[in-house]
Design a protein around this motif. Structure first.
Motif, PDB file in Angstrom:
ATOM      1  N   ILE B 115       3.103   3.667  -2.861  1.00  0.00           N
ATOM      2  CA  ILE B 115       2.619   2.607  -1.991  1.00  0.00           C
ATOM      3  C   ILE B 115       1.393   3.100  -1.205  1.00  0.00           C
ATOM      4  N   ALA B 116       1.478   4.343  -0.714  1.00  0.00           N
ATOM      5  CA  ALA B 116       0.364   4.892   0.062  1.00  0.00           C
ATOM      6  C   ALA B 116      -0.912   4.926  -0.777  1.00  0.00           C
ATOM      7  N   ALA B 117      -0.773   5.345  -2.054  1.00  0.00           N
ATOM      8  CA  ALA B 117      -1.954   5.437  -2.909  1.00  0.00           C
ATOM      9  C   ALA B 117      -2.551   4.051  -3.163  1.00  0.00           C
ATOM     10  N   SER B 118      -1.679   3.057  -3.368  1.00  0.00           N
ATOM     11  CA  SER B 118      -2.176   1.699  -3.606  1.00  0.00           C
ATOM     12  C   SER B 118      -2.908   1.143  -2.391  1.00  0.00           C
ATOM     13  N   ILE B 119      -2.355   1.418  -1.203  1.00  0.00           N
ATOM     14  CA  ILE B 119      -2.989   0.889   0.005  1.00  0.00           C
ATOM     15  C   ILE B 119      -4.284   1.637   0.309  1.00  0.00           C
ATOM     16  N   ALA B 120      -4.294   2.944  -0.006  1.00  0.00           N
ATOM     17  CA  ALA B 120      -5.466   3.757   0.330  1.00  0.00           C
ATOM     18  C   ALA B 120      -6.635   3.510  -0.617  1.00  0.00           C
ATOM     19  N   GLN B 121      -6.319   3.012  -1.829  1.00  0.00           N
ATOM     20  CA  GLN B 121      -7.376   2.889  -2.840  1.00  0.00           C
ATOM     21  C   GLN B 121      -8.604   2.119  -2.356  1.00  0.00           C
ATOM     22  N   ASP B 135      -3.799   9.233   5.486  1.00  0.00           N
ATOM     23  CA  ASP B 135      -2.391   9.128   5.887  1.00  0.00           C
ATOM     24  C   ASP B 135      -2.223   8.334   7.173  1.00  0.00           C
ATOM     25  N   ALA B 136      -3.068   8.632   8.139  1.00  0.00           N
ATOM     26  CA  ALA B 136      -2.953   7.962   9.431  1.00  0.00           C
ATOM     27  C   ALA B 136      -3.276   6.476   9.306  1.00  0.00           C
ATOM     28  N   VAL B 137      -4.322   6.155   8.523  1.00  0.00           N
ATOM     29  CA  VAL B 137      -4.704   4.753   8.377  1.00  0.00           C
ATOM     30  C   VAL B 137      -3.628   3.980   7.618  1.00  0.00           C
ATOM     31  N   VAL B 138      -3.095   4.596   6.557  1.00  0.00           N
ATOM     32  CA  VAL B 138      -2.032   3.941   5.793  1.00  0.00           C
ATOM     33  C   VAL B 138      -0.816   3.703   6.691  1.00  0.00           C
ATOM     34  N   ALA B 139      -0.494   4.678   7.516  1.00  0.00           N
ATOM     35  CA  ALA B 139       0.653   4.538   8.424  1.00  0.00           C
ATOM     36  C   ALA B 139       0.455   3.335   9.346  1.00  0.00           C
ATOM     37  N   GLU B 140      -0.768   3.184   9.826  1.00  0.00           N
ATOM     38  CA  GLU B 140      -1.037   2.076  10.728  1.00  0.00           C
ATOM     39  C   GLU B 140      -0.914   0.725  10.006  1.00  0.00           C
ATOM     40  N   LEU B 141      -1.441   0.680   8.764  1.00  0.00           N
ATOM     41  CA  LEU B 141      -1.351  -0.557   7.988  1.00  0.00           C
ATOM     42  C   LEU B 141       0.100  -0.918   7.678  1.00  0.00           C
ATOM     43  N   LEU B 142       0.915   0.086   7.336  1.00  0.00           N
ATOM     44  CA  LEU B 142       2.326  -0.168   7.052  1.00  0.00           C
ATOM     45  C   LEU B 142       2.995  -0.779   8.268  1.00  0.00           C
ATOM     46  N   GLU B 143       2.649  -0.237   9.419  1.00  0.00           N
ATOM     47  CA  GLU B 143       3.268  -0.755  10.624  1.00  0.00           C
ATOM     48  C   GLU B 143       2.848  -2.210  10.872  1.00  0.00           C
ATOM     49  N   GLN B 144       1.557  -2.467  10.645  1.00  0.00           N
ATOM     50  CA  GLN B 144       1.059  -3.834  10.854  1.00  0.00           C
ATOM     51  C   GLN B 144       1.776  -4.871  10.015  1.00  0.00           C
ATOM     52  N   VAL B 145       2.194  -4.494   8.776  1.00  0.00           N
ATOM     53  CA  VAL B 145       2.848  -5.475   7.918  1.00  0.00           C
ATOM     54  C   VAL B 145       4.368  -5.349   7.978  1.00  0.00           C
ATOM     55  N   GLN B 149       7.650   3.579   7.813  1.00  0.00           N
ATOM     56  CA  GLN B 149       6.755   4.668   7.408  1.00  0.00           C
ATOM     57  C   GLN B 149       7.239   5.348   6.131  1.00  0.00           C
ATOM     58  N   SER B 150       8.561   5.310   5.914  1.00  0.00           N
ATOM     59  CA  SER B 150       9.120   5.962   4.719  1.00  0.00           C
ATOM     60  C   SER B 150       8.654   5.281   3.437  1.00  0.00           C
ATOM     61  N   ALA B 151       8.069   4.074   3.542  1.00  0.00           N
ATOM     62  CA  ALA B 151       7.628   3.355   2.349  1.00  0.00           C
ATOM     63  C   ALA B 151       6.468   4.069   1.659  1.00  0.00           C
ATOM     64  N   ALA B 152       5.680   4.824   2.432  1.00  0.00           N
ATOM     65  CA  ALA B 152       4.432   5.394   1.924  1.00  0.00           C
ATOM     66  C   ALA B 152       4.604   6.167   0.618  1.00  0.00           C
ATOM     67  N   ALA B 170      -0.968  -5.511   3.040  1.00  0.00           N
ATOM     68  CA  ALA B 170      -1.512  -4.306   3.681  1.00  0.00           C
ATOM     69  C   ALA B 170      -2.749  -3.824   2.936  1.00  0.00           C
ATOM     70  N   ARG B 171      -2.669  -3.852   1.601  1.00  0.00           N
ATOM     71  CA  ARG B 171      -3.807  -3.392   0.799  1.00  0.00           C
ATOM     72  C   ARG B 171      -5.017  -4.305   1.008  1.00  0.00           C
ATOM     73  N   ALA B 172      -4.743  -5.613   1.057  1.00  0.00           N
ATOM     74  CA  ALA B 172      -5.849  -6.550   1.252  1.00  0.00           C
ATOM     75  C   ALA B 172      -6.469  -6.390   2.637  1.00  0.00           C
ATOM     76  N   MET B 173      -5.655  -6.076   3.629  1.00  0.00           N
ATOM     77  CA  MET B 173      -6.159  -5.964   4.997  1.00  0.00           C
ATOM     78  C   MET B 173      -6.811  -4.602   5.262  1.00  0.00           C
ATOM     79  N   ALA B 174      -6.640  -3.662   4.321  1.00  0.00           N
ATOM     80  CA  ALA B 174      -7.079  -2.281   4.556  1.00  0.00           C
ATOM     81  C   ALA B 174      -8.565  -2.179   4.892  1.00  0.00           C
TER      82      ALA B 174
END
Lengths: 327, 355
Positions: B115-121, B135-145, B149-152, B170-174
């Motif tokens: 999930i982290a790789a997909s959101i970070a792409q 990592d930090a940005v992905v963590a923030e996006l996960l929280e927003q949606v 955090q374990s989803a990453a 989350a990926r679209a909002m990244a």
């Protein structure tokens, strides 16, 4: 009810054997349908509504069944396969969600509509084709006689679903099982097909078991509704009663999850937290417990049973029972 | 919040057409008019809903804006800049500003990527973060949606449909888009989950002021999220205006039929009404009907004794009675011929969930 119902399902359980062991997907399901009645089975994906429908005539592979399914005075779960074949497509007709997957692409629609009449009603080939043309006409296919030689790919999605309904009706069934018959269709075509189902059930007095996730369809079509959750029926009532005064928190949670045409824009929907369990685990507690804002300790100690609230209205919830805590 | 407002909207679509050519071996070259002269504007923080049957061109309109299909004619500007002429680095920059959420979050996520790789792409593609910061940005996006955090570190198959759609969002909002195109974002989800995702999109819009194009066939969901609504039929907008207006004072017979077709979870309402049911199905966009494209299925055309202009003259979008636009020669007559509808009401006896 003084006369015995057309279909009587009693304690139906369905277990799949998988490489990872046995999974019980339907548990203690009981309901009945009277002749000419339309009964809804509603629920979300994985609730067991389709498995229940398919189990009635043992259409599932690698499944073991328990309980009783009485239809026309016989227990369908006890019937030999050969006898059951007489029932499938005969006294019980089916309409599924995806007509393209159910129609044989290599055969004409005339053949496919005529076949049940030959097999179950003993019609000759010519008689059955006349019968097919009549049925196609009745389900609203223009110039039906000319269309007998068409193949499924020549028809649109809505037309194919009309053909499916014609096939379901071909052997003059007592019961039609419709499993999400309009889910793949546009709302405009859906309205046409629902009107058609309403019309043919009135004309032929066939009972309908309507399986749907769409509460609006159940509201418009069904006389009574069964709500399923995690493999069990959690509530049953007459349609107006169910929508006006549901007794199971899951049911009113579902109703509140839907945006309504009359609420103000942008108001927060009251969603149900979490998601449905998959696969439903057998446990000795309420299966809705993890998502229920009203739960108490008692809900985790015993599995609630369906109890009658008012005449013909039953629900599986300790909190709304007469001594319960939910006002 | 409307086209009349002074100044150019954030996203301005003007006379957009998308035509697909096809040529058979022995057949004459034919043209499919998927989208034909569609115009609308969209402002920050605003949601425009698009409804219509399959084949109405709503998804193609969205894909043309995202530059996933080529427009045949017309113009699209984002903040005044020409989107259709953008190439190279300018196009990349614009892609950051326009993101999409798709219907099926399973097929739009790579099953072999975490999930982290997909959101970070998208973040890495656009060079918005350095690999160390992801990592930090992905963590923030996960929280927003609303994902843990374990989803990453987990894979798409480990999630339910609703959670996967949260990942898609989350990926679209990244990239911090200014326009979010949601193409049937909740149609594949169960009812109880659908409400969660609708609420999430509303929260995100409130927080980021993102403009949304919300495409769905479920009319009540569209009404719930949209400030304005456009109704499409056979590639054209046939009615557009503030959603309250379009839903309560529909001026086009097609809109009326769509509204009547949608089943409401209200037995008294469902049984107590005479509904308009349109006949037949949406015609081919290769060979659209003459005059008004809807006349072949129009209940009003029938009731008015099949007036000739419906067959011969293509109606333009004009101001209707309700202060919005509709393209029907007889929209002023439509309401008089429409069957009365019973009012909707939540029964007072019913409990409300979580109240």
């Amino acid at each position: 009810m003084t006369t015995s119902p057309l279909l009587e399902v009693d304690g139906l359980g369905v277990t799949f054997s998988t490489p990872r062991g046995e999974i019980r997907v339907v548990d203690d399901v009981s309901f009945d349908i009277a002749a000419g009645e339309c009964v809804g089975l509603i629920g979300e994906s994985g609730s067991g509504k389709s498995v229940t429908a398919l189990s009635l005539v043992r259409l599932l592979s690698r499944a073991s069944y328990e309980g009783r399914v009485r239809f026309d005075g016989r227990d369908l779960l006890d019937l030999a396969e050969a006898e059951l074949k007489q029932v499938r497509g005969g006294r019980i007709g089916f309409v599924f969600q995806d007509p393209m997957a159910c129609l044989n692409p290599a055969l004409t629609i005339g053949f496919q509509v005529a076949e049940p009449a030959r097999l179950h009603l003993g019609m000759s080939k010519k008689e059955s084709l006349d019968h097919a043309a009549e049925l196609l006409d009745r389900v609203g296919i223009a110039r039906a006689r000319d269309r007998l030689r068409d193949h499924p790919h020549q028809l649109s999605g809505g037309m194919r679903q009309r053909v499916m309904i014609a096939i379901a009706l071909a052997a003059r069934p007592g019961l039609i099982i419709a499993d999400e018959p309009t889910t793949a269709l546009d709302v405009t075509i859906q309205a046409q097909i629902l009107d058609l189902i309403r019309e043919v059930s009135t004309q032929t007095d066939a009972a309908v078991l309507m399986i749907t996730h769409d509460l609006g369809i159940a509201a418009g079509l069904c006389d009574r509704v069964n709500v399923m959750y995690a493999g069990q029926i959690v509530e049953r009532a007459g349609t107006s009663e169910l929508f006006a005064a549901p007794e199971m928190p899951y049911t009113w949670g579902l109703l509140d999850s839907l945006p309504r045409m009359d609420d103000p824009r942008g108001t927060r929907l009251r969603s149900i937290p979490g998601s449905p369990p998959t696969p439903p685990a057998v446990s000795d507690r309420c299966r809705f417990l993890p998502r229920c804002p009203y739960s108490r300790d008692r809900c985790g100690e015993t599995a609630p049973v369906l109890t009658e609230r008012v005449d013909g209205h039953t629900a599986r919830c300790l909190g709304t029972e007469p001594m319960g805590w939910i006002a | 919040m409307s086209d009349n407002e002074i100044g150019t909207p954030l996203l301005d679509v003007s006379n957009l057409s998308v035509h697909f050519g096809s040529s058979g071996l022995l057949r004459r070259r034919s043209v499919l008019r998927a989208v034909h002269e569609v115009s609308f504007g969209l402002n920050p923080g605003e949601t425009l809903g698009i409804v219509g049957e399959s084949g109405s061109g709503k998804s193609t309109t969205a894909r043309a804006i995202a530059r996933l299909v080529d427009a045949s004619a017309g113009s699209i500007t984002l903040d005044g800049a020409d989107l259709l002429a953008a190439r190279g680095s300018r196009l990349r920059r614009m892609r950051r500003d326009i993101q999409m959420v798709f219907q099926d979050p399973y097929s739009s996520l790579n099953p072999r990527r975490t999930i982290a790789a997909s959101i970070a792409q998208p973040l890495l593609n656009h060079g918005l973060v350095s690999p160390r910061e992801t990592d930090a940005v992905v963590a923030e996006l996960l929280e927003q949606v609303g994902l843990p955090q374990s989803a990453a570190g987990r894979y798409p198959h480990e999630f339910s449909g609703g959670q996967r759609q949260r990942v898609g969002i989350a990926r679209a909002m990244a990239t911090g888009p200014r326009v979010l195109i949601c193409d049937e974002p909740v149609s594949a989800l169960d009812i109880s989950i659908q409400a969660q995702v609708v609420n999430l999109l509303g929260d995100l819009q409130e927080r980021t002021d993102v403009a949304m194009l919300f495409i769905a066939h479920d009319l009540s969901v569209v009404r719930h999220v949209s400030h304005r609504v456009a109704v499409m039929y056979l590639g054209s907008i046939v009615e557009i205006g503030p959603s309250e207006e379009v839903y309560t004072n529909a001026a086009h017979p097609y809109t009326m039929a769509l509204l009547d077709s949608a089943p409401e979870p209200d037995p008294a309402h469902e049984r107590g009404r005479e509904r308009i049911v349109v006949r037949g199905e949406i015609p081919s966009a290769v060979n659209p009907p003459s005059g008004c494209a809807f006349h072949t299925r129009c209940w009003l055309y029938e009731r008015l004794g099949e007036p000739e202009e419906c067959r011969t003259l293509s109606p333009a979008l004009t101001e209707s009675t309700g202060g919005h636009q509709a393209s029907c020669h007889f929209s002023h007559e439509a309401a008089n011929h429409r069957p009365a509808r019973a009012a909707l009401a939540v029964p007072t006896t019913r409990r409300r969930f979580g109240a």
